[in-house]
Every structure is written in structure tokens, then in C-alpha cells.
Write a protein that holds these residues in place. Structure first.
Motif, PDB file in Angstrom:
ATOM      1  N   PRO A  61      58.368  45.169  39.017  1.00 50.31           N
ATOM      2  CA  PRO A  61      57.595  45.627  37.866  1.00 50.31           C
ATOM      3  C   PRO A  61      57.827  44.843  36.581  1.00 50.31           C
ATOM      4  CG  PRO A  61      59.542  46.990  38.103  1.00 50.31           C
ATOM      5  CD  PRO A  61      59.582  45.983  39.225  1.00 50.31           C
ATOM      6  N   ARG A  62      58.717  43.837  36.577  1.00 54.06           N
ATOM      7  CA  ARG A  62      58.924  43.174  35.288  1.00 54.06           C
ATOM      8  C   ARG A  62      57.812  42.155  35.010  1.00 54.06           C
ATOM      9  NH1 ARG A  62      61.165  37.471  34.858  1.00 54.06           N
ATOM     10  NH2 ARG A  62      61.619  36.933  37.005  1.00 54.06           N
ATOM     11  N   VAL A  63      57.031  41.845  36.041  1.00 48.72           N
ATOM     12  CA  VAL A  63      55.852  40.996  35.862  1.00 48.72           C
ATOM     13  C   VAL A  63      54.617  41.848  36.118  1.00 48.72           C
ATOM     14  CG1 VAL A  63      54.578  39.000  36.758  1.00 48.72           C
ATOM     15  CG2 VAL A  63      57.073  38.889  36.505  1.00 48.72           C
ATOM     16  N   ALA A  64      53.604  41.654  35.278  1.00 46.82           N
ATOM     17  CA  ALA A  64      52.333  42.360  35.444  1.00 46.82           C
ATOM     18  C   ALA A  64      51.199  41.359  35.285  1.00 46.82           C
ATOM     19  CB  ALA A  64      52.209  43.484  34.413  1.00 46.82           C
ATOM     20  N   GLU A  77      46.037  34.166  45.030  1.00 46.19           N
ATOM     21  CA  GLU A  77      47.458  33.794  45.071  1.00 46.19           C
ATOM     22  C   GLU A  77      48.191  34.368  43.853  1.00 46.19           C
ATOM     23  OE1 GLU A  77      44.943  31.513  45.396  1.00 46.19           O
ATOM     24  OE2 GLU A  77      45.102  31.395  47.585  1.00 46.19           O
ATOM     25  N   THR A  78      47.545  34.355  42.705  1.00 44.82           N
ATOM     26  CA  THR A  78      48.232  34.889  41.522  1.00 44.82           C
ATOM     27  C   THR A  78      48.419  36.396  41.654  1.00 44.82           C
ATOM     28  OG1 THR A  78      47.249  33.118  40.203  1.00 44.82           O
ATOM     29  CG2 THR A  78      48.291  34.904  38.997  1.00 44.82           C
ATOM     30  N   THR A  79      47.473  37.108  42.249  1.00 43.56           N
ATOM     31  CA  THR A  79      47.689  38.555  42.440  1.00 43.56           C
ATOM     32  C   THR A  79      48.932  38.782  43.307  1.00 43.56           C
ATOM     33  OG1 THR A  79      46.290  38.790  44.421  1.00 43.56           O
ATOM     34  CG2 THR A  79      45.214  39.122  42.284  1.00 43.56           C
ATOM     35  N   GLU A  80      49.140  37.887  44.276  1.00 43.43           N
ATOM     36  CA  GLU A  80      50.309  38.046  45.147  1.00 43.43           C
ATOM     37  C   GLU A  80      51.604  37.742  44.393  1.00 43.43           C
ATOM     38  OE1 GLU A  80      49.028  35.604  48.434  1.00 43.43           O
ATOM     39  OE2 GLU A  80      47.500  37.101  48.966  1.00 43.43           O
ATOM     40  N   ILE A  81      51.565  36.757  43.513  1.00 42.57           N
ATOM     41  CA  ILE A  81      52.751  36.431  42.704  1.00 42.57           C
ATOM     42  C   ILE A  81      53.097  37.610  41.798  1.00 42.57           C
ATOM     43  CG2 ILE A  81      53.593  34.967  40.814  1.00 42.57           C
ATOM     44  CD1 ILE A  81      52.023  32.643  42.165  1.00 42.57           C
ATOM     45  N   VAL A  82      52.071  38.207  41.189  1.00 39.54           N
ATOM     46  CA  VAL A  82      52.312  39.367  40.315  1.00 39.54           C
ATOM     47  C   VAL A  82      52.988  40.480  41.123  1.00 39.54           C
ATOM     48  CG1 VAL A  82      51.202  41.214  38.987  1.00 39.54           C
ATOM     49  CG2 VAL A  82      50.428  38.844  38.711  1.00 39.54           C
ATOM     50  N   ARG A  83      52.410  40.800  42.268  1.00 41.09           N
ATOM     51  CA  ARG A  83      52.973  41.881  43.097  1.00 41.09           C
ATOM     52  C   ARG A  83      54.416  41.604  43.496  1.00 41.09           C
ATOM     53  NH1 ARG A  83      47.922  42.279  45.878  1.00 41.09           N
ATOM     54  NH2 ARG A  83      46.980  44.298  45.437  1.00 41.09           N
ATOM     55  N   LEU A  93      63.221  38.556  31.871  1.00 43.65           N
ATOM     56  CA  LEU A  93      62.135  38.522  30.894  1.00 43.65           C
ATOM     57  C   LEU A  93      60.914  39.275  31.435  1.00 43.65           C
ATOM     58  CD1 LEU A  93      61.240  37.245  28.165  1.00 43.65           C
ATOM     59  CD2 LEU A  93      60.529  35.225  29.464  1.00 43.65           C
ATOM     60  N   LYS A  94      60.313  40.109  30.575  1.00 40.42           N
ATOM     61  CA  LYS A  94      59.072  40.784  30.965  1.00 40.42           C
ATOM     62  C   LYS A  94      57.910  39.825  30.720  1.00 40.42           C
ATOM     63  CE  LYS A  94      58.581  45.239  30.251  1.00 40.42           C
ATOM     64  NZ  LYS A  94      58.496  46.562  29.582  1.00 40.42           N
ATOM     65  N   VAL A  95      57.074  39.684  31.732  1.00 35.79           N
ATOM     66  CA  VAL A  95      56.011  38.669  31.688  1.00 35.79           C
ATOM     67  C   VAL A  95      54.682  39.299  32.072  1.00 35.79           C
ATOM     68  CG1 VAL A  95      55.177  36.528  32.763  1.00 35.79           C
ATOM     69  CG2 VAL A  95      57.631  36.822  32.311  1.00 35.79           C
ATOM     70  N   VAL A  96      53.644  39.013  31.295  1.00 37.03           N
ATOM     71  CA  VAL A  96      52.290  39.353  31.722  1.00 37.03           C
ATOM     72  C   VAL A  96      51.539  38.060  31.994  1.00 37.03           C
ATOM     73  CG1 VAL A  96      50.105  40.515  31.198  1.00 37.03           C
ATOM     74  CG2 VAL A  96      52.261  41.448  30.310  1.00 37.03           C
ATOM     75  N   ILE A  97      51.041  37.938  33.204  1.00 39.76           N
ATOM     76  CA  ILE A  97      50.159  36.816  33.524  1.00 39.76           C
ATOM     77  C   ILE A  97      48.765  37.281  33.144  1.00 39.76           C
ATOM     78  CG2 ILE A  97      49.353  35.246  35.304  1.00 39.76           C
ATOM     79  CD1 ILE A  97      51.937  35.865  36.859  1.00 39.76           C
ATOM     80  N   ALA A 125      50.347  51.064  29.554  1.00 41.39           N
ATOM     81  CA  ALA A 125      51.251  51.804  28.668  1.00 41.39           C
ATOM     82  C   ALA A 125      52.649  51.848  29.270  1.00 41.39           C
ATOM     83  CB  ALA A 125      50.714  53.215  28.433  1.00 41.39           C
ATOM     84  N   ARG A 126      52.718  52.082  30.574  1.00 38.69           N
ATOM     85  CA  ARG A 126      54.032  52.142  31.229  1.00 38.69           C
ATOM     86  C   ARG A 126      54.747  50.794  31.113  1.00 38.69           C
ATOM     87  NH1 ARG A 126      53.359  53.879  37.042  1.00 38.69           N
ATOM     88  NH2 ARG A 126      52.614  55.719  35.962  1.00 38.69           N
ATOM     89  N   PHE A 127      54.019  49.703  31.369  1.00 39.45           N
ATOM     90  CA  PHE A 127      54.643  48.373  31.291  1.00 39.45           C
ATOM     91  C   PHE A 127      55.205  48.120  29.892  1.00 39.45           C
ATOM     92  CE2 PHE A 127      54.640  43.883  30.234  1.00 39.45           C
ATOM     93  CZ  PHE A 127      55.352  43.343  31.293  1.00 39.45           C
TER      94      PHE A 127
END
Ligand code: NCD
Ligand code: ZN
Length: 364
Positions: free
Chosen positions: A206-209, A196-202, A185-189, A314-316
Motif C-alpha cells: 500500500p505504500r505505492v498507489a 504493466e504499470t497497474t501490476e507495478i502499483v499492485r 517513501l510513499k509514492v503515487v504513480i 483519502a486512506r492513502f
């Protein structure tokens, strides 16, 4: 691939940055436009700086059907200033009752770009939101299959959880198991506010942004109480400690494509914010790009602004970047402190300041 050729500033040494830069037109991937008189009052600010935007569905009642989203899109298009080409992209407000077929229909018809998951009670107009993630498993599985992203307001809803810990608790207790459960699943937080959330995103790109707002790059939790209570700086997730703000600045200027603009511009009238129980939401739509530009300038990273503002999102979402350009000038511009809406007004984030950067010519 280098983007240097797209920047006036990139040709000049960092120690003597340019008086103006030109970037591709940016998009705002998280906007609250409301409806009626409020929509007409606030839309011109967003449409002056962003070519496209993802429109949040937390109207009253929420936008839960394809028909309601298509009608709302028409009202937004009709409210644009003459000659403006802003393109709204709509979202579905997920509830425990959302049907997978309705989701797929709206996506196939090009009405919905994504669906928004508000844990019930997390924020403004979220009481119809999702109470039980299990109830929407068929919906999430369908979204995973059709490649439709889910946009998550990541805060715990248990009222006993300290408000400054709600994002962290949500990430640990809900988001991490959720990402394991739905690995395709593609997810945007949305509106990331902690290191900590920036680290989870990274770690899940690329399916999470993650989107990051202008205000969370400028204020910390102490700002909310600077010299007295500052209701116009109160939003959800609430601003955190200074070290988190600095981590957000590092994230946006890192060049990592998992971070992009989402202003979370969230207008409320002064009367409803300057109240004994004031609403959450910062109206940042009028000063968003100026503020992001200032942050990138302060961090010595103007050469990375275009990627964050105009390319990563746009890429995401699988869209082509905008062809046109926008100029940004290192020059103060007067800004109204507030915008009138019916018998009230909406206070503009930093509207009372002379901002160091201003918006120049937009070429479509
Ligand atoms: C938003 C609003 O007012 O709709 N408020 C906010 O504080 N950000 C809702 C949201 O995005 O949480
Ligand atoms: Zn929002």
C-alpha cells in the motif's frame, strides 16, 4: 468491511441497476487549475463534483516555495463560486535545487500535502523539473522520514524513446530502482496508462498507489486519429493500445485500494491545442465523475464506485473521507461543448455528447 449500506444501487440486483446512486463526496487527487482567467473559468466544474483536490504546481513559473503555494491556494479559494466549500491541497514542484528544509516547512505548516516529480522535459511546463534524481536525494530522504508522498509523472524523457513506450521505459529504468532505493517513501504513480504499470502499483501497495484518469478509461491510441487528428484527446502520457485501456478498467473496478481518482484535468485553450504543435492535456474536469460512473456501470461494478472515488485516496493520504454525499443519475444531461476563457475557449472532454450519467444533488 462492506460499504453496501452507503449505496442505493447496492440494494438492487446488478441486472437491474438503480436509476440513481448516492455516494460519499469524491476527491480528485490530480488537478491542473492554472491561474487567473483560466482558473476562474475551470474551477467551478471541478468544485461542483469534488470536495477536495490536489492541485498540480506546474504554473509559469512553477510553485516551488511554501509562500508561492500558500498564495496560490488563496487565489483558488477566492475563485470558488459563492457558497462552494472545495478544499485545494497544494503540492511542491520539485527541481534539482529544492531544499529539504523548505519541503519539511511546507508540510509541517499544512501547506503541502505532497511534492510533484516531473522528470525535466516530460510534459507541459516540466522544463524546470528534475534532471538528476541524485540531486534531490536529501529531499526524498526527508520526505520518506516525514511521511510526505511524492507524486510521479512516470515517462522517460529521452526523445529517442518511442512516445508509446515512454511510460514502460520509465517504470523499468527509473521507477523500479527508485522504489528499491526509497523503500519507506510513499509514492503515487500519476495517470497510469499501461497494464504493466497497474501490476507495478499492485506489487508495491500500500505504500505505492496509482491514479487513473477518466479519459484513459474511455479512449485508446486509435481514438486520437478517429476520422482525423483529434487534438483535444492528446495528453501525456498519451493513450495506449486497447488492451491497456481494458486493464485500466479492470484496475479501477477491482476494489483494490491502491487505485483512486486523479482526473489530470488539464485545460488548454482551443487555439493552443488546435495548432501545428498542439499542447498536451485534456480538459476532463466537467465530465469526470459522469465518465467514471459510466465506466463502473458498463463494467457492472457500480457498487465499487464509492471506494474508488471517495475512500481509497483519502486512506492513502491519511485523511478522513468526506462526510457529505453526491447523487448520480442515470439520465442524460446537456453539457456545453466548451467553456469561454477570455477571447478563446477550452473544449470539454465529451462535452459534445449526451452522457448517460449526470450529477444530482450534493449534500455537504
Ligand atoms: C498536463 C498539463 O497540461 O499541465 N498535461 C497533460 O497532458 N497531462 C501536464 C501533465 O500532467 O502531464
Ligand atoms: Zn497532470
Amino acid at each position: 468491511m462492506t460499504l453496501d449500506h452507503l449505496f442505493d444501487a447496492a440494494a438492487k440486483p446488478k441486472s437491474a441497476p438503480a436509476g440513481s446512486i448516492t455516494i460519499r463526496r469524491p476527491d480528485d487527487w490530480h488537478i491542473h487549475l492554472r491561474d487567473g482567467a483560466m482558473l476562474r473559468a475551470v474551477l467551478p466544474f471541478t468544485s461542483a463534483q469534488f470536495a477536495r483536490g490536489i492541485i498540480m504546481p506546474n504554473l509559469v513559473p512553477p510553485v516551488t516555495t511554501v509562500a508561492a503555494a500558500a498564495a496560490y491556494r488563496e487565489r483558488i479559494l477566492a475563485a470558488r463560486p459563492a457558497g462552494n466549500d472545495f478544499r485545494p491541497m497544494m503540492t511542491c514542484y520539485l527541481t534539482d535545487q529544492t531544499s529539504a528544509d523548505e519541503i519539511e516547512k511546507g508540510h509541517a505548516e499544512g501547506v503541502w500535502i505532497a511534492a510533484k516529480l516531473y522528470p525535466a522535459g516530460a510534459t507541459t511546463n516540466s522544463h524546470h523539473g528534475v534532471r538528476d534524481l541524485k540531486a534531490i536525494r536529501p529531499v526524498l530522504e526527508r520526505m520518506e522520514r516525514i511521511g510526505m508522498p511524492v507524486l510521479i509523472h512516470g515517462e522517460a524523457t529521452d526523445p529517442t524513446v518511442d512516445i508509446f513506450d515512454r511510460e514502460t521505459v520509465f517504470m523499468e529504468q527509473v521507477l523500479l530502482p527508485f522504489l528499491k532505493d526509497y523503500q519507506g517513501l510513499k509514492v503515487v504513480i500519476e495517470h497510469v496508462t499501461t497494464q504493466e504499470t497497474t501490476e507495478i502499483v499492485r506489487a508495491h501497495a500500500p505504500r505505492v498507489a496509482g491514479t487513473i484518469t477518466p479519459h484513459h478509461l474511455m479512449i485508446n491510441r486509435t481514438s486520437l486519429f478517429q476520422g482525423g487528428l483529434r487534438p483535444h484527446l492528446y495528453c501525456l502520457p498519451v493513450a495506449k493500445r486497447e488492451h491497456h485501456r481494458l486493464a485500466l478498467r479492470r484496475a479501477v473496478t477491482s476494489g483494490d485500494s491502491c487505485f483512486f481518482i486523479g482526473t489530470d484535468t488539464a485545460p488548454h485553450t482551443a487555439r493552443t491545442k488546435e495548432a501545428s504543435c498542439g499542447c498536451a492535456g485534456v480538459f476532463v474536469g466537467a465530465t469526470a465523475l459522469q465518465t467514471y460512473t459510466q465506466v463502473f456501470d458498463e463494467e457492472g461494478a457500480l457498487d465499487r464506485l464509492e471506494a474508488f472515488a471517495s475512500l481509497h485516496g483519502a486512506r492513502f493520504y491519511g485523511l478522513t473521507p468526506n462526510a457529505g454525499t453526491i447523487e448520480l443519475h442515470r439520465r442524460g444531461a446537456a453539457m456545453p461543448a466548451a467553456v469561454a476563457v477570455e477571447n478563446d475557449e477550452v473544449v470539454i472532454f465529451r462535452g459534445d455528447e449526451t452522457l448517460p450519467w449526470s450529477i444530482g444533488e450534493v449534500r455537504p
